[in-house]
Design an enzyme around this catalytic site. Sequence first.
Site, PDB file in Angstrom:
ATOM      1  N   ARG A  54     -37.644   3.106   0.339  1.00 15.05           N
ATOM      2  CA  ARG A  54     -37.858   2.867  -1.086  1.00 15.05           C
ATOM      3  C   ARG A  54     -37.291   4.036  -1.887  1.00 15.05           C
ATOM      4  O   ARG A  54     -37.442   5.185  -1.483  1.00 15.05           O
ATOM      5  CB  ARG A  54     -39.371   2.753  -1.356  1.00 15.05           C
ATOM      6  CG  ARG A  54     -39.813   1.346  -1.672  1.00 15.05           C
ATOM      7  CD  ARG A  54     -41.297   1.195  -1.671  1.00 15.05           C
ATOM      8  NE  ARG A  54     -42.004   1.966  -2.683  1.00 15.05           N
ATOM      9  CZ  ARG A  54     -43.310   1.850  -2.916  1.00 15.05           C
ATOM     10  NH1 ARG A  54     -44.036   1.007  -2.200  1.00 15.05           N
ATOM     11  NH2 ARG A  54     -43.904   2.577  -3.836  1.00 15.05           N
ATOM     12  N   ARG A 113     -41.840   5.742   5.850  1.00 20.20           N
ATOM     13  CA  ARG A 113     -41.968   4.318   5.503  1.00 20.20           C
ATOM     14  C   ARG A 113     -40.583   3.664   5.398  1.00 20.20           C
ATOM     15  O   ARG A 113     -39.647   4.233   4.847  1.00 20.20           O
ATOM     16  CB  ARG A 113     -42.686   4.161   4.162  1.00 20.20           C
ATOM     17  CG  ARG A 113     -42.699   2.699   3.704  1.00 20.20           C
ATOM     18  CD  ARG A 113     -43.733   2.407   2.657  1.00 20.20           C
ATOM     19  NE  ARG A 113     -43.575   3.159   1.438  1.00 20.20           N
ATOM     20  CZ  ARG A 113     -44.461   3.161   0.449  1.00 20.20           C
ATOM     21  NH1 ARG A 113     -45.565   2.460   0.560  1.00 20.20           N
ATOM     22  NH2 ARG A 113     -44.254   3.875  -0.630  1.00 20.20           N
ATOM     23  N   ARG A 157     -54.807   1.652 -12.653  1.00 17.53           N
ATOM     24  CA  ARG A 157     -54.367   3.017 -12.365  1.00 17.53           C
ATOM     25  C   ARG A 157     -54.660   3.968 -13.511  1.00 17.53           C
ATOM     26  O   ARG A 157     -54.346   5.153 -13.429  1.00 17.53           O
ATOM     27  CB  ARG A 157     -52.867   3.006 -12.156  1.00 17.53           C
ATOM     28  CG  ARG A 157     -52.428   3.067 -10.712  1.00 17.53           C
ATOM     29  CD  ARG A 157     -50.941   2.887 -10.758  1.00 17.53           C
ATOM     30  NE  ARG A 157     -50.237   3.510  -9.704  1.00 17.53           N
ATOM     31  CZ  ARG A 157     -49.798   2.855  -8.632  1.00 17.53           C
ATOM     32  NH1 ARG A 157     -50.072   1.599  -8.453  1.00 17.53           N
ATOM     33  NH2 ARG A 157     -49.081   3.505  -7.752  1.00 17.53           N
ATOM     34  N   ARG A 175     -45.327  11.546  -8.000  1.00 18.99           N
ATOM     35  CA  ARG A 175     -46.291  10.430  -7.904  1.00 18.99           C
ATOM     36  C   ARG A 175     -47.685  10.968  -7.578  1.00 18.99           C
ATOM     37  O   ARG A 175     -48.686  10.461  -8.085  1.00 18.99           O
ATOM     38  CB  ARG A 175     -45.837   9.428  -6.838  1.00 18.99           C
ATOM     39  CG  ARG A 175     -44.713   8.536  -7.335  1.00 18.99           C
ATOM     40  CD  ARG A 175     -44.001   7.853  -6.188  1.00 18.99           C
ATOM     41  NE  ARG A 175     -44.813   6.867  -5.499  1.00 18.99           N
ATOM     42  CZ  ARG A 175     -44.547   6.413  -4.281  1.00 18.99           C
ATOM     43  NH1 ARG A 175     -43.496   6.860  -3.620  1.00 18.99           N
ATOM     44  NH2 ARG A 175     -45.327   5.513  -3.735  1.00 18.99           N
ATOM     45  N   LYS A 234     -52.912   1.340   1.246  1.00 18.80           N
ATOM     46  CA  LYS A 234     -53.552   0.254   0.499  1.00 18.80           C
ATOM     47  C   LYS A 234     -52.849  -1.088   0.755  1.00 18.80           C
ATOM     48  O   LYS A 234     -53.491  -2.093   1.041  1.00 18.80           O
ATOM     49  CB  LYS A 234     -53.539   0.550  -1.015  1.00 18.80           C
ATOM     50  CG  LYS A 234     -54.136   1.889  -1.391  1.00 18.80           C
ATOM     51  CD  LYS A 234     -54.057   2.152  -2.892  1.00 18.80           C
ATOM     52  CE  LYS A 234     -52.662   2.265  -3.456  1.00 18.80           C
ATOM     53  NZ  LYS A 234     -51.902   3.451  -3.008  1.00 18.80           N
TER      54      LYS A 234
HETATM   55  P1  AP5 Z   1     -48.597   1.576   2.482  1.00 22.32           P
HETATM   56  O1  AP5 Z   1     -49.572   0.558   2.970  1.00 22.32           O
HETATM   57  O2  AP5 Z   1     -47.255   1.106   2.042  1.00 22.32           O
HETATM   58  O3  AP5 Z   1     -49.292   2.519   1.383  1.00 22.32           O
HETATM   59  P2  AP5 Z   1     -49.714   2.230  -0.117  1.00 22.32           P
HETATM   60  O4  AP5 Z   1     -51.008   2.912  -0.349  1.00 22.32           O
HETATM   61  O5  AP5 Z   1     -49.635   0.765  -0.416  1.00 22.32           O
HETATM   62  O6  AP5 Z   1     -48.571   3.061  -0.821  1.00 22.32           O
HETATM   63  P3  AP5 Z   1     -47.624   2.790  -2.069  1.00 22.32           P
HETATM   64  O7  AP5 Z   1     -46.624   3.890  -2.054  1.00 22.32           O
HETATM   65  O8  AP5 Z   1     -47.059   1.391  -2.069  1.00 22.32           O
HETATM   66  O9  AP5 Z   1     -48.598   2.964  -3.228  1.00 22.32           O
HETATM   67  P4  AP5 Z   1     -48.304   3.440  -4.625  1.00 22.32           P
HETATM   68  O10 AP5 Z   1     -49.623   3.238  -5.217  1.00 22.32           O
HETATM   69  O11 AP5 Z   1     -47.697   4.745  -4.826  1.00 22.32           O
HETATM   70  O12 AP5 Z   1     -47.058   2.521  -5.033  1.00 22.32           O
HETATM   71  P5  AP5 Z   1     -46.960   1.119  -5.786  1.00 22.32           P
HETATM   72  O13 AP5 Z   1     -46.022   0.285  -5.039  1.00 22.32           O
HETATM   73  O14 AP5 Z   1     -48.316   0.602  -6.110  1.00 22.32           O
HETATM   74  O15 AP5 Z   1     -48.431   2.668   3.670  1.00 22.32           O
HETATM   75  C1  AP5 Z   1     -47.529   3.755   3.525  1.00 22.32           C
HETATM   76  C2  AP5 Z   1     -46.825   4.011   4.882  1.00 22.32           C
HETATM   77  O16 AP5 Z   1     -47.783   4.480   5.832  1.00 22.32           O
HETATM   78  C3  AP5 Z   1     -46.187   2.753   5.521  1.00 22.32           C
HETATM   79  O17 AP5 Z   1     -45.034   3.156   6.184  1.00 22.32           O
HETATM   80  C4  AP5 Z   1     -47.254   2.267   6.536  1.00 22.32           C
HETATM   81  O18 AP5 Z   1     -46.675   1.594   7.625  1.00 22.32           O
HETATM   82  C5  AP5 Z   1     -47.911   3.586   6.941  1.00 22.32           C
HETATM   83  N1  AP5 Z   1     -49.353   3.478   7.193  1.00 22.32           N
HETATM   84  C6  AP5 Z   1     -50.267   2.744   6.504  1.00 22.32           C
HETATM   85  N2  AP5 Z   1     -51.511   2.948   7.007  1.00 22.32           N
HETATM   86  C7  AP5 Z   1     -51.379   3.866   8.014  1.00 22.32           C
HETATM   87  C8  AP5 Z   1     -52.304   4.491   8.925  1.00 22.32           C
HETATM   88  N3  AP5 Z   1     -53.614   4.222   8.872  1.00 22.32           N
HETATM   89  N4  AP5 Z   1     -51.803   5.366   9.829  1.00 22.32           N
HETATM   90  C9  AP5 Z   1     -50.475   5.660   9.891  1.00 22.32           C
HETATM   91  N5  AP5 Z   1     -49.551   5.086   9.063  1.00 22.32           N
HETATM   92  C10 AP5 Z   1     -50.001   4.206   8.127  1.00 22.32           C
HETATM   93  O19 AP5 Z   1     -46.319   1.592  -7.164  1.00 22.32           O
HETATM   94  C11 AP5 Z   1     -44.970   2.005  -7.274  1.00 22.32           C
HETATM   95  C12 AP5 Z   1     -44.674   2.366  -8.722  1.00 22.32           C
HETATM   96  O20 AP5 Z   1     -44.834   1.197  -9.558  1.00 22.32           O
HETATM   97  C13 AP5 Z   1     -45.581   3.422  -9.356  1.00 22.32           C
HETATM   98  O21 AP5 Z   1     -45.138   4.737  -9.096  1.00 22.32           O
HETATM   99  C14 AP5 Z   1     -45.468   3.049 -10.843  1.00 22.32           C
HETATM  100  O22 AP5 Z   1     -44.276   3.498 -11.404  1.00 22.32           O
HETATM  101  C15 AP5 Z   1     -45.431   1.531 -10.812  1.00 22.32           C
HETATM  102  N6  AP5 Z   1     -46.786   0.917 -10.886  1.00 22.32           N
HETATM  103  C16 AP5 Z   1     -47.387   0.155  -9.923  1.00 22.32           C
HETATM  104  N7  AP5 Z   1     -48.603  -0.233 -10.321  1.00 22.32           N
HETATM  105  C17 AP5 Z   1     -48.788   0.290 -11.560  1.00 22.32           C
HETATM  106  C18 AP5 Z   1     -49.866   0.256 -12.484  1.00 22.32           C
HETATM  107  N8  AP5 Z   1     -51.011  -0.396 -12.216  1.00 22.32           N
HETATM  108  N9  AP5 Z   1     -49.718   0.926 -13.651  1.00 22.32           N
HETATM  109  C19 AP5 Z   1     -48.578   1.573 -13.943  1.00 22.32           C
HETATM  110  N10 AP5 Z   1     -47.523   1.661 -13.117  1.00 22.32           N
HETATM  111  C20 AP5 Z   1     -47.627   1.015 -11.927  1.00 22.32           C
END
Ligand code: AP5
Length: 213
Positions: free
Chosen positions: A159, A126, A87, A170, A15
């Site tokens: 991370r 990552r 979420r 997660r 994403k």
């Molecule tokens: P990446 O683009 O980083 O993936 P992502 O979907 O953004 O993954 P996240 O882990 O950041 O999402 P998340 O929803 O768990 O975490 P968030 O930071 O929001 O890609 C992942 C990897 O794959 C990278 O290495 C990339 O290079 C590679 N890649 C990408 N596309 C690819 C492809 N097509 N092919 C091959 N490789 C690819 O949240 C973290 C924490 O914050 C949560 O656990 C929670 O505690 C808190 N939080 C955040 N938002 C909320 C909310 N709204 N409510 C409550 N808690 C929240």
Amino acid sequence: MRKNLVFLGPPGAGKGTQAKRLAQELGLMHISTGDILREAVKKGTPLGKKAKEYMDKGELVPDDLIVALIEEVMPPEGGVIFDGFPRTIAQAEALDEMLSKKGMGIDAVVLFDVPDEVVVERLSGRRVCPSCGAVYHIKFNPPENDEVCDRCGTKLIQRDDDREEVVRNRLEVYRRQTEPLIEYYERKGILIRLDASKEIEEVYQELKKVVGA
Ligand code: AP5
């Protein structure tokens, strides 16, 4: 018209990678609650201190904190890609209310569809830049020089919540608390499913097609 898009999907679905690029190309604001929370943790703000205990375990940060955070950063005229928000159903309802007060709505919710084994492979490889936030993958999107950020030269790190046991939680949290949003948005007729298991460039081209960019 400036679009409001929501990117929904499991951790590591890609994403953030796609949101950064699309936001730049379409001139939209990219709001990633994960990035905002990590910045708050780094700065040691009151929000960061509260959020850290949840993030380290892979649990969701409480809805009231997240909704307050979104209210603070939301631009009055819209034009946003919401990445990792909403979420929970409560967050989705709060977003609907926030937007409708401004005479806006969500144009499309893109569901990044990827199987669990792909998620695990993406998250374990990552690497992120602790200084500028750039995101890499050791196999699929490596930096030019080993483990160093192409943009600012800082040493890349993993991370904290990409450790295997946290990733497993997660994924469970996603199934339990976030997946119900699929039906929520399907009923509204704005959900678009995207096969996000393909290569980054292919996913991007498909994404542009489905959102009409
Ligand atoms: P990446 O683009 O980083 O993936 P992502 O979907 O953004 O993954 P996240 O882990 O950041 O999402 P998340 O929803 O768990 O975490 P968030 O930071 O929001 O890609 C992942 C990897 O794959 C990278 O290495 C990339 O290079 C590679 N890649 C990408 N596309 C690819 C492809 N097509 N092919 C091959 N490789 C690819 O949240 C973290 C924490 O914050 C949560 O656990 C929670 O505690 C808190 N939080 C955040 N938002 C909320 C909310 N709204 N409510 C409550 N808690 C929240």
